[in-house]
Design an enzyme around this catalytic site. Structure first.
Site, short mmCIF file in Angstrom:
data_model
loop_
_atom_site.label_atom_id
_atom_site.label_comp_id
_atom_site.label_asym_id
_atom_site.label_seq_id
_atom_site.Cartn_x
_atom_site.Cartn_y
_atom_site.Cartn_z
N GLY A 1 -52.73 -23.75 -17.94
CA GLY A 1 -51.95 -22.83 -17.14
C GLY A 1 -50.51 -23.06 -17.48
N THR A 2 -49.91 -22.20 -18.20
CA THR A 2 -48.93 -22.51 -19.23
C THR A 2 -47.77 -21.55 -19.21
OG1 THR A 2 -50.46 -23.51 -20.73
CG2 THR A 2 -48.82 -22.26 -21.76
N THR A 3 -46.75 -21.86 -19.98
CA THR A 3 -45.71 -20.89 -20.35
C THR A 3 -45.57 -20.91 -21.87
OG1 THR A 3 -44.49 -21.22 -18.28
CG2 THR A 3 -43.30 -20.20 -20.11
#
Length: 282
Positions: free
Chosen positions: A57-59
């Protein structure tokens, strides 16, 4: 193959959707990818599942500039509300001139990158030259689309080639491919759309593009509980590839973020060292 897509050959044969193998990854379907990061203390122990699949769950960010592209990502990999890896590398090399930013399921995005590297190796041997960024992105699309019922991975492919220069392609869930001047993905991207609409402009320099990526990643880290750690960037242009690293305590602070503090272990270690007696000298 869909009209307008780059053709991908393998040992003299043009690959189509039916030629790319379906992935046989075994993975749990029970992961709640939208689990809250604000669970009460009384529920915390019951809700943690340390055996759940790892989710980035990232950017992830890709930006074009005048002469190449800049890719960037945070480094937090989570399992529900548990941080499984705080310093993971989410920017994966596919060829010498093309890289991929990975978000979603860590296992899914890693197996896609493994297949893509395998096919591109054969492609390069056959043609005697590196694949273009468009070919790389379309191969990622083929595998993502053929396995859209099995994969949960949002990807950004970026790179530079001598035919088209710097290119960014977004490949979200489902296997769509979109060429864009900039692309953002992952859970942290929800906080960045308005920022990029205001901050991105055509014809940026390399330094301006990298500063934009680092600033955007730090903004997402400030707001998104599933993004965090350090920020890594990859700059790809005619001169090659440059990797840069920005530790978490060097990123700008936003909103009500607290200054970095020493952990209790550091404080206790310093106190113990100060209190220890001097060694006896004979």
């Amino acid at each position: 193959m869909a009209a307008g897509c780059a053709q991908i050959t393998w040992f003299g044969k043009i690959l189509t959707e039916g030629d790319v193998p379906a992935l046989s990854c075994r993975r749990s379907r029970s992961l709640d990818r939208h689990s809250s990061f604000f669970l009460s203390a009384s529920r915390m122990d019951k809700s943690l599942d340390f055996d759940a699949p790892h989710s980035m769950g990232t950017t992830i960010i890709g930006v074009t500039y005048n002469g190449g592209v800049v890719l960037g990502a945070d480094s937090r990999t989570s399992t529900g509300v548990y941080v499984a890896n705080r310093a993971s590398d989410k920017i994966t090399q596919l060829t010498d001139n093309a890289y991929m930013c990975r978000s979603g399921s860590a296992a899914d995005s890693q197996i896609v990158s493994d297949y893509v590297r395998y096919y591109l190796h054969q492609h390069t041997i056959q043609l005697g030259q590196p694949a273009t960024v468009k070919v790389v992105a379309n191969l990622v699309r083929l595998i993502s689309y053929n396995n859209k019922d099995k994969l949960q991975a949002g990807l950004i492919v970026g790179g530079w080639d001598r035919y088209n220069g710097g290119k960014i392609y977004g490949i979200p869930l489902g296997g769509t491919i979109i060429e864009q001047p900039f692309a953002i993905g992952g859970s942290g991207s929800s906080y960045l759309y308005g920022f990029f609409d205001q901050a991105w402009r055509e014809g940026m320099t390399k330094e301006e593009a990298e500063q934009l990526v680092v600033k955007a990643a730090s903004l997402a880290i400030a707001r998104d509980g599933a993004s965090g750690g350090v920020v890594r960037t990859v700059i790809i242009n005619e001169d090659g590839v440059t990797r840069n690293f920005y530790p978490g305590d060097k990123l700008p602070l936003w909103h009500e973020e607290l200054e970095p503090q020493n952990s209790l272990l550091d404080i206790w270690g310093a106190a113990a060292a100060a209190a220890s007696p001097e060694p006896m000298i004979t």
